[in-house]
Scaffold this active site. Structure first.
Site, short mmCIF file in Angstrom:
data_model
loop_
_atom_site.label_atom_id
_atom_site.label_comp_id
_atom_site.label_asym_id
_atom_site.label_seq_id
_atom_site.Cartn_x
_atom_site.Cartn_y
_atom_site.Cartn_z
N TYR A 106 0.84 -1.20 0.00
CA TYR A 106 0.00 0.00 0.00
C TYR A 106 0.88 1.26 0.00
O TYR A 106 2.11 1.17 -0.07
CB TYR A 106 -0.98 -0.04 1.18
CG TYR A 106 -2.00 -1.16 1.01
CD1 TYR A 106 -2.93 -1.13 -0.03
CD2 TYR A 106 -2.03 -2.25 1.87
CE1 TYR A 106 -3.86 -2.15 -0.19
CE2 TYR A 106 -2.96 -3.27 1.71
CZ TYR A 106 -3.87 -3.21 0.67
OH TYR A 106 -4.77 -4.23 0.50
N GLY A 129 -5.04 -13.44 12.27
CA GLY A 129 -6.08 -12.71 11.54
C GLY A 129 -7.28 -13.62 11.36
O GLY A 129 -8.19 -13.70 12.19
C1 LIG Z 1 -10.03 -9.68 5.09
C2 LIG Z 1 -8.63 -9.27 5.42
C3 LIG Z 1 -8.32 -7.93 5.52
C4 LIG Z 1 -7.02 -7.54 5.84
N1 LIG Z 1 -6.76 -6.21 6.02
C5 LIG Z 1 -5.55 -5.82 6.47
C6 LIG Z 1 -5.32 -4.47 6.86
O1 LIG Z 1 -6.22 -3.62 6.86
N2 LIG Z 1 -4.07 -4.14 7.25
C7 LIG Z 1 -3.05 -5.05 7.31
O2 LIG Z 1 -1.94 -4.69 7.67
N3 LIG Z 1 -3.27 -6.35 6.99
C8 LIG Z 1 -4.48 -6.76 6.59
N4 LIG Z 1 -4.72 -8.08 6.34
C9 LIG Z 1 -3.64 -9.09 6.52
C10 LIG Z 1 -3.75 -9.72 7.91
O3 LIG Z 1 -3.43 -8.79 8.92
C11 LIG Z 1 -2.79 -10.93 8.06
O4 LIG Z 1 -1.49 -10.51 7.86
C12 LIG Z 1 -3.09 -12.05 7.09
O5 LIG Z 1 -4.47 -12.36 7.07
C13 LIG Z 1 -2.30 -13.32 7.47
O6 LIG Z 1 -2.57 -13.71 8.78
P1 LIG Z 1 -3.60 -14.92 9.14
O7 LIG Z 1 -3.09 -16.14 8.44
O8 LIG Z 1 -3.54 -15.03 10.62
O9 LIG Z 1 -4.94 -14.52 8.64
C14 LIG Z 1 -6.00 -8.50 6.01
C15 LIG Z 1 -6.32 -9.86 5.88
C16 LIG Z 1 -7.61 -10.25 5.61
C17 LIG Z 1 -7.92 -11.72 5.53
#
Ligand SMILES: Cc1cc2nc3c(=O)[nH]c(=O)nc-3n(C[C@H](O)[C@H](O)[C@H](O)COP(=O)(O)O)c2cc1C
Length: 653
Positions: free
Chosen positions: A176, A323
């Protein structure tokens, strides 16, 4: 357990090591973004705080819309933001959780372009192409705009801190706008905000100083970025540069680093899907941890509590962030603490309910937890009248309906003709990269047992059997079966459906042609190629994996293209139709009408599913007061469709 020991980020003590990773909260804000999170958003965060999360990081939030129009994220444009910020802080503090706002400059070149606006409404450090429409060139931000942004960012930070929010995470994640400033590939400026790494990092250090100035020197400020973009593209971030950034930001005074990877070209690392291994980004956190002394947060497919614990135990990170696992189960921390591991509903990594819905403009939720993001409206209430419920079919729709009906107090019997629960989750769970699907079956089996559901396996249902049980409610969820296209030679021994292949594992030789390149075809190709098979996918349309969420398809595509570390052998033929099966392969015709034979030891069919016949519903109608049909037997769909149908129907019975 280390997971449940308090940890520190700068001056702040967090009660445990579990961080809710920031997730862009589509649908969680009030109609006017400056009003911040709606009640739905507050409920969503409170549910995770109540579930035992130590530190919540909100989804991306911006100071105002001067450089970029909000794509649905909240704004901190004036002191009116105190209203929602303070409500949010107070609500999560009630449960002992701390909360950071993830503070951002917006999406930059990765925003969805608006063709009616100059430059598609997109800004960037330099005039670089839009990610989604490279024919559009982003508008370069002027020095004055950047300086004004830094100042606004500081003002907003003051409002955040005075509202009771415990800290700020600066968002330079996933390509971003702030990531673009740091990245040589995207920042081609020759002024003070470009050039050397120090120049490219200037905006970050200025934002950091602005935050500290308008809060207080010990107000916690962390930084989230990809230690590497994991990309072959020139000017993208290497691990070496990522580590240099870590050292520089520690020296600048940051209180912690939240380490991930990727940008949109490699979104399969930023949001690691099903086909990425668990903990795939931990090695990056570990490297950062060796480079700096400030706390490091690891993220990415850490939903297995034993893995999460080992990351901390082995000193690879100071905190772990979850997440999607917290979407799937907001009670993850409490359940892990109590050792109730079989009560944790696993995240499938299929991204259907979270990113898939967000990309479709719907509120963020979860394939396996329909309550996520809609906690208040979809809260389960005890049934007014206890009923006798019979469920026909032990696939995801039937199991979820059974779980929900039993929670609500009904007396539930589930009848499955197979000898195992799972339905079409059983073949889906076979590849090693789909172990979370296996875990979902195990989760349901454990829950149905604990909830007192009577499960009858190996039982063929007849109308007589159902009527003899005198149920008040019947759910028919008898699923779907593979489509077998009626082309010449289809009965030959060389042919097998993907479902049969996965369930019965017949001998398949060395070379395989898969007919159909959607999710099942592509995942089966990956599965077989990892066993050393030579695989060709034949797809009628001009692209494959069209039914998958973007980053899930991207991960498999990059593997097929040899851009990840896999050494797999998969060839894809699009615009190609399967017309006949012969003893030693498949005859296909391409778009130009050219016919050829693809030699193969096996031809695997992955051309979709068809609903199983339902002779039951009509036969028992009238005799049973309530009959509902659910899931694939109405229209074959994905896990999300089945689980949501089970949940939404059973919650109202
Ligand atoms: C629906 C969704 C929205 C996300 N929005 C953001 C965000 O706003 N900012 C950010 O830094 N990461 C965002 N991420 C990335 C998550 O913070 C995280 O790094 C990613 O999902 C991997 O972790 P997990 O396997 O625990 O889900 C988003 C992920 C998902 C699934």
């Amino acid at each position: 357990m280390k997971l449940f020991q308090p940890g520190r980020i700068g001056s702040l003590t967090v009660k445990n090591r579990i961080v809710m990773a920031p997730m862009f909260c589509m649908g969680m804000t009030s109609p006017s973004q400056e009003l911040g999170y709606s009640q739905r958003g507050i409920d969503y965060y409170v549910t995770r705080a109540r579930g035992g999360t130590g530190l919540i990081v909100t989804g991306v939030t911006c100071p105002n819309e001067k450089i970029e129009k909000s794509w649905g994220y909240p704004l901190i444009d004036s002191s009116r933001a105190t209203l929602w910020l303070s409500e949010l802080a107070e609500a999560v503090h009630d449960y002992g959780a701390k909360i950071f706002v993830q503070y951002s400059a917006g999406f930059g070149r990765q925003g969805p372009p608006n063709p009616s606006l100059p430059h598609g409404g997109l800004v960037a450090p330099s005039p670089i192409p839009s990610f989604f429409d490279p024919s559009i060139t982003c508008r370069e931000l002027s020095i004055e705009e950047i300086e004004e942004f830094v100042s606004d960012f500081g003002c907003g930070a003051g409002i955040i801190a005075s509202s009771g929010i415990d800290g700020i995470e600066i968002h330079a994640h996933q390509g971003y706008l702030l990531d673009e400033f740091i990245t040589a590939r995207h920042n081609k400026r020759t002024d003070k905000y470009g050039g050397s790494l120090d120049g490219r990092l200037r905006i970050i250090t200025e934002l950091f100083e602005a935050v500290k100035r308008s809060t207080c020197p010990d107000y916690p400020v962390t930084f989230r970025y990809g230690l590497t973009h994991h990309s072959e593209l020139e000017g993208s971030r290497t691990v070496e540069e990522g580590l240099e950034i870590a050292r520089k930001l520690e020296a600048a005074g940051f209180d912690g680093l939240h380490i991930d990877a990727g940008f949109y070209e490699t979104n399969n690392w930023a949001q690691p899907p099903t086909t990425q291994p668990d903990g795939c980004l931990v090695y990056l956190a570990e490297m950062a941890k060796k480079a700096v002394k400030i706390p490091v947060i690891a993220v990415g497919k850490l939903g297995n509590p034993k893995l999460a614990e080992s990351v901390l135990e082995e000193g690879k990170a100071d905190f772990i962030a979850l997440g999607r696992p917290l979407l799937a189960d907001p009670e993850w921390p409490n359940k892990a603490k109590e050792g109730r591991l079989d009560d944790i509903r696993p995240c499938l990594g299929d991204d259907e309910g979270c990113l898939g819905r967000v990309l479709a403009g719907k509120y963020i939720s979860c394939a396996v937890n329909p309550q996520a993001g809609n906690e208040r409206n979809l809260a389960l209430t005890p049934a007014e009248k206890k009923k006798t419920v019979v469920i026909v079919g032990g696939g995801p729709a039937g199991m979820e309906a059974a779980r929900v009906a039993a929670i609500r107090g009904h007396e539930v019997t589930l009848i499955e003709k197979g000898y195992e629960l799972g339905g079409n989750l059983l073949p889906a769970a076979v590849p090693e990269f789909k172990r979370d699907y296996r875990q979902l079956i195990d989760y349901y089996a454990a829950q149905l047992g604990k909830l007192g559901v009577t499960t009858k396996l190996g039982t063929e249902v007849t109308p007589e059997l159902i009527l003899s049980m005198k149920p008040e409610v019947v759910f028919v969820a008898n699923g779907s079966s593979p489509i077998v296209p009626q082309i010449p030679g289809i009965d030959k021994e060389i042919v097998v459906t993907a479902v049969d292949l996965l369930v019965n594992r017949p001998e398949i030789g060395k070379s395989v042609v898969i007919v159909g390149g959607n999710l099942v075809g592509a995942e089966t190709a990956l599965y077989l190629s990892r066993q050393g098979k030579r695989v060709t996918i034949v797809e009628m349309l001009d692209g494959i994996m069209r039914d998958m969420v973007w980053m899930n398809a991207q991960d498999i595509q990059r593997r097929f293209d040899g851009l990840e570390s896999d050494r797999i052998d998969v060839k894809v033929m699009t615009n190609t139709e399967a017309v006949e099966i012969v003893d030693d392969g498949l005859i296909v015709v391409d778009k130009a009408g050219q016919k050829r034979t693809l030699k193969a030891d096996k031809v695997v069919l992955a051309v979709g599913m068809v609903s199983n016949q339902d002779n039951l519903s009509e036969a028992i109608k009238g005799a049973v007061p309530e009959v509902y049909r659910l899931g694939d037997c109405i229209r074959p769909g994905k896990v999300i469709d089945a689980v949501w149908a089970g949940f939404r129907t059973a919650r109202l019975v």
